[in-house]
Design an enzyme around this catalytic site. Structure first.
Site, PDB file in Angstrom:
ATOM      1  N   GLU A 363     -68.840  48.375  51.604  1.00  0.00           N
ATOM      2  CA  GLU A 363     -68.641  48.690  53.034  1.00  0.00           C
ATOM      3  C   GLU A 363     -69.092  50.118  53.357  1.00  0.00           C
ATOM      4  OE1 GLU A 363     -65.526  46.870  55.123  1.00  0.00           O
ATOM      5  OE2 GLU A 363     -65.381  45.190  53.719  1.00  0.00           O
TER       6      GLU A 363
HETATM    7  C1  LIG Z   1     -68.485  43.484  44.582  1.00  0.00           C
HETATM    8  C2  LIG Z   1     -69.294  43.756  45.781  1.00  0.00           C
HETATM    9  C3  LIG Z   1     -68.975  43.111  46.975  1.00  0.00           C
HETATM   10  C4  LIG Z   1     -69.748  43.333  48.116  1.00  0.00           C
HETATM   11  N1  LIG Z   1     -69.492  42.630  49.261  1.00  0.00           N
HETATM   12  C5  LIG Z   1     -70.380  42.693  50.303  1.00  0.00           C
HETATM   13  C6  LIG Z   1     -70.258  41.802  51.427  1.00  0.00           C
HETATM   14  O1  LIG Z   1     -69.324  41.008  51.514  1.00  0.00           O
HETATM   15  N2  LIG Z   1     -71.220  41.850  52.378  1.00  0.00           N
HETATM   16  C7  LIG Z   1     -72.276  42.711  52.329  1.00  0.00           C
HETATM   17  O2  LIG Z   1     -73.116  42.700  53.224  1.00  0.00           O
HETATM   18  N3  LIG Z   1     -72.408  43.590  51.278  1.00  0.00           N
HETATM   19  C8  LIG Z   1     -71.491  43.582  50.273  1.00  0.00           C
HETATM   20  N4  LIG Z   1     -71.640  44.426  49.192  1.00  0.00           N
HETATM   21  C9  LIG Z   1     -72.757  45.347  49.175  1.00  0.00           C
HETATM   22  C10 LIG Z   1     -72.343  46.808  49.300  1.00  0.00           C
HETATM   23  O3  LIG Z   1     -71.889  47.072  50.593  1.00  0.00           O
HETATM   24  C11 LIG Z   1     -73.575  47.648  48.893  1.00  0.00           C
HETATM   25  O4  LIG Z   1     -73.688  47.521  47.487  1.00  0.00           O
HETATM   26  C12 LIG Z   1     -73.447  49.099  49.297  1.00  0.00           C
HETATM   27  O5  LIG Z   1     -73.528  49.215  50.690  1.00  0.00           O
HETATM   28  C13 LIG Z   1     -74.518  49.970  48.651  1.00  0.00           C
HETATM   29  O6  LIG Z   1     -75.789  49.414  48.759  1.00  0.00           O
HETATM   30  P1  LIG Z   1     -76.711  49.303  47.456  1.00  0.00           P
HETATM   31  O7  LIG Z   1     -75.900  48.638  46.398  1.00  0.00           O
HETATM   32  O8  LIG Z   1     -77.997  48.694  47.835  1.00  0.00           O
HETATM   33  O9  LIG Z   1     -76.927  50.807  47.001  1.00  0.00           O
HETATM   34  P2  LIG Z   1     -78.034  51.826  47.549  1.00  0.00           P
HETATM   35  O10 LIG Z   1     -78.033  51.852  49.023  1.00  0.00           O
HETATM   36  O11 LIG Z   1     -79.310  51.547  46.852  1.00  0.00           O
HETATM   37  O12 LIG Z   1     -77.448  53.205  47.029  1.00  0.00           O
HETATM   38  C14 LIG Z   1     -77.596  53.651  45.681  1.00  0.00           C
HETATM   39  C15 LIG Z   1     -76.989  55.052  45.584  1.00  0.00           C
HETATM   40  O13 LIG Z   1     -77.716  55.959  46.438  1.00  0.00           O
HETATM   41  C16 LIG Z   1     -76.833  56.573  47.348  1.00  0.00           C
HETATM   42  N5  LIG Z   1     -77.513  56.768  48.623  1.00  0.00           N
HETATM   43  C17 LIG Z   1     -78.262  55.881  49.310  1.00  0.00           C
HETATM   44  N6  LIG Z   1     -78.711  56.427  50.443  1.00  0.00           N
HETATM   45  C18 LIG Z   1     -78.226  57.680  50.487  1.00  0.00           C
HETATM   46  C19 LIG Z   1     -78.328  58.763  51.408  1.00  0.00           C
HETATM   47  N7  LIG Z   1     -78.987  58.660  52.561  1.00  0.00           N
HETATM   48  N8  LIG Z   1     -77.687  59.918  51.119  1.00  0.00           N
HETATM   49  C20 LIG Z   1     -76.963  60.053  49.980  1.00  0.00           C
HETATM   50  N9  LIG Z   1     -76.844  59.074  49.063  1.00  0.00           N
HETATM   51  C21 LIG Z   1     -77.462  57.901  49.313  1.00  0.00           C
HETATM   52  C22 LIG Z   1     -75.660  55.613  47.481  1.00  0.00           C
HETATM   53  O14 LIG Z   1     -74.492  56.262  47.944  1.00  0.00           O
HETATM   54  C23 LIG Z   1     -75.542  55.117  46.055  1.00  0.00           C
HETATM   55  O15 LIG Z   1     -74.805  56.035  45.291  1.00  0.00           O
HETATM   56  C24 LIG Z   1     -70.840  44.248  48.065  1.00  0.00           C
HETATM   57  C25 LIG Z   1     -71.134  44.905  46.860  1.00  0.00           C
HETATM   58  C26 LIG Z   1     -70.390  44.654  45.741  1.00  0.00           C
HETATM   59  C27 LIG Z   1     -70.776  45.331  44.458  1.00  0.00           C
END
Ligand SMILES: Cc1cc2nc3c(=O)[nH]c(=O)nc-3n(C[C@H](O)[C@H](O)[C@H](O)COP(=O)(O)OP(=O)(O)OC[C@H]3O[C@@H](n4cnc5c(N)ncnc54)[C@H](O)[C@@H]3O)c2cc1C
Length: 384
Positions: A363
């Site tokens: 989230e």
């Molecule tokens: C168990 C689980 C349940 C989930 N449930 C849902 C759900 O029900 N619905 C849904 O839609 N999603 C869901 N998610 C997805 C979750 O919301 C995303 O994993 C999360 O938003 C991060 O996206 P990403 O994994 O692509 O990481 P990325 O966006 O690739 O980020 C990787 C790292 O880079 C950092 N980062 C990225 N951009 C920036 C920036 N501009 N400045 C500083 N740091 C940055 C992030 O903080 C992180 O540390 C779920 C994930 C998990 C693991």
């Protein structure tokens, strides 16, 4: 300023705590071990009116306030964080946006069955290449007469495979960036929608997480939630409420780990006395208690603000961020207090430690929350 709970809120807490202790806690470790979602728990929650707790009675909800909802998620997460997130997603990320943005027809079609727990909801925003940066999602919704044709892939969908209803976001016009996303209500048995395999996760292992595949999935225009192009705004407003739920989940995890660690410290003897008599253990417990109290106050404040219909985006980001960091810190210290036993699966703090980590990620990661908070701070400075 009023810091005490109402009689109704106290009664609600007691009822949920009793239910969590007698019905949810006994199987929490086993469900985690087996990575098993138990739909029956969700059905039992519905019998207590919890599947629609902050929704209006007119739509089958319990008509309680959002602070009561926060307390419900906290109490469930104290014993099982997976159960906490199942309910949080169902209410904050599906039922609430339907109530807020749905047409009368959509509300009539879905809200009562969601609040009654006959249907379970899921929210699908994230994609393989669009996590924090959702505007660059690849899933498309192409308008064809009275339908949209959805194609693409979603990942990490909580309640995936178990849900009856998915709120799915897609590009209706990628040239419009933030104004090019739209939201769709998609029933689980819609042709063209398939569910991927469950993710093998570190924690919240009895909460299913899957991908979704959309292949020429035809959705009637009447199933679009809100206006075309309103999807980004719907997602962001929805996530403000969702973060309150995740903050409550984190507070619950931290409190559960703290309670266990405190009891253990009072029982476990080393050097001839309970370890709670050692100053360094006392300092740990005090620091844990301070952080939990602060995280809870921040989280309850968001519930209160939402109940007053006041802006709460900044406070929701703060609460989610601080409570998540608290959950990770407190569960780490809880393991330390249990020593070697804390590191084993015989004791629940190991599971709580694994469950805590996700609250810093989903989230909106905590890094993104800090960006949200900083943006609000700059805006407030300009306005002052
Ligand atoms: C168990 C689980 C349940 C989930 N449930 C849902 C759900 O029900 N619905 C849904 O839609 N999603 C869901 N998610 C997805 C979750 O919301 C995303 O994993 C999360 O938003 C991060 O996206 P990403 O994994 O692509 O990481 P990325 O966006 O690739 O980020 C990787 C790292 O880079 C950092 N980062 C990225 N951009 C920036 C920036 N501009 N400045 C500083 N740091 C940055 C992030 O903080 C992180 O540390 C779920 C994930 C998990 C693991």
């Amino acid at each position: 300023m009023e810091f005490s709970l109402t009689t109704e809120q106290q009664m609600m807490r007691k009822m949920i705590r009793d239910f969590a202790d007698t019905y949810v806690a006994p199987t929490a470790a086993e469900r985690d071990e087996q990575e098993r979602f138990d739909r029956q728990i969700f059905l039992e929650l519905s019998k207590l009116g919890l599947t629609g707790i902050p929704l209006p009675e007119a739509w089958g909800g319990a008509g309680a306030d959002f602070l009561s909802y926060v307390i419900a998620i906290e109490e469930l997460s104290k014993v099982c964080a997976s159960t906490g997130v199942t309910l949080s997603v169902h209410i904050s990320l599906v039922s609430w946006p339907l109530l807020q943005y749905g047409s009368e027809l959509q509300k009539k079609k879905y809200l009562n069955s969601l609040t009654a727990g006959q249907k379970l909801g899921a929210f699908a925003l994230t994609e393989p290449a669009a996590g924090s940066d959702v505007v660059h999602m690849k899933t498309t919704a192409e308008k064809k007469g009275q339908h949209y044709r959805l194609n693409g892939q979603k990942v990490f969908v909580t309640n995936g495979g178990e849900a009856d209803l998915y709120l799915i976001f897609a590009q209706t016009d990628s040239t419009k960036k933030h104004h090019g996303l739209s939201a769709f209500i998609v029933e689980a048995d819609t042709p063209g929608l398939t569910i991927g395999a469950g993710e093998k996760k570190l924690g919240i292992r009895s909460s299913p997480t899957t991908s979704l595949h959309l292949d020429q999935c035809m959705i009637p225009v009447s199933q679009r939630l809100g206006a075309e192009g309103e999807g980004f705004q719907i997602a962001m407003k929805t996530l403000d409420g969702g973060r309150m739920g995740i903050a409550a989940q984190a507070v619950g995890i931290a409190q559960g780990a703290f309670d266990y660690a405190l009891s253990y410290a009072c029982e476990r003897k080393q050097f001839g006395q309970p370890i709670v008599k050692h100053q360094s253990i006392q300092a740990k417990l005090a620091n844990m208690a301070i952080r939990i109290e602060a995280a809870r106050l921040l989280t309850y404040q968001v519930g209160w603000l939402k109940d007053q219909k006041l802006p709460h985006a900044k406070q929701a980001a703060m609460a989610k961020c601080f409570a998540a960091d608290t959950a990770v810190e407190v569960t780490t210290e809880a393991i330390q207090i249990l020593g070697g036993y804390g590191y084993t699966r015989e004791y629940p703090v190991e599971r709580m430690f694994r469950d805590a980590k996700i609250t810093q990620i989903y989230e909106g990661t905590n890094e993104i929350q800090r960006l949200v908070i900083a943006k609000h701070l700059q805006k407030e400075r300009k306005q002052s």
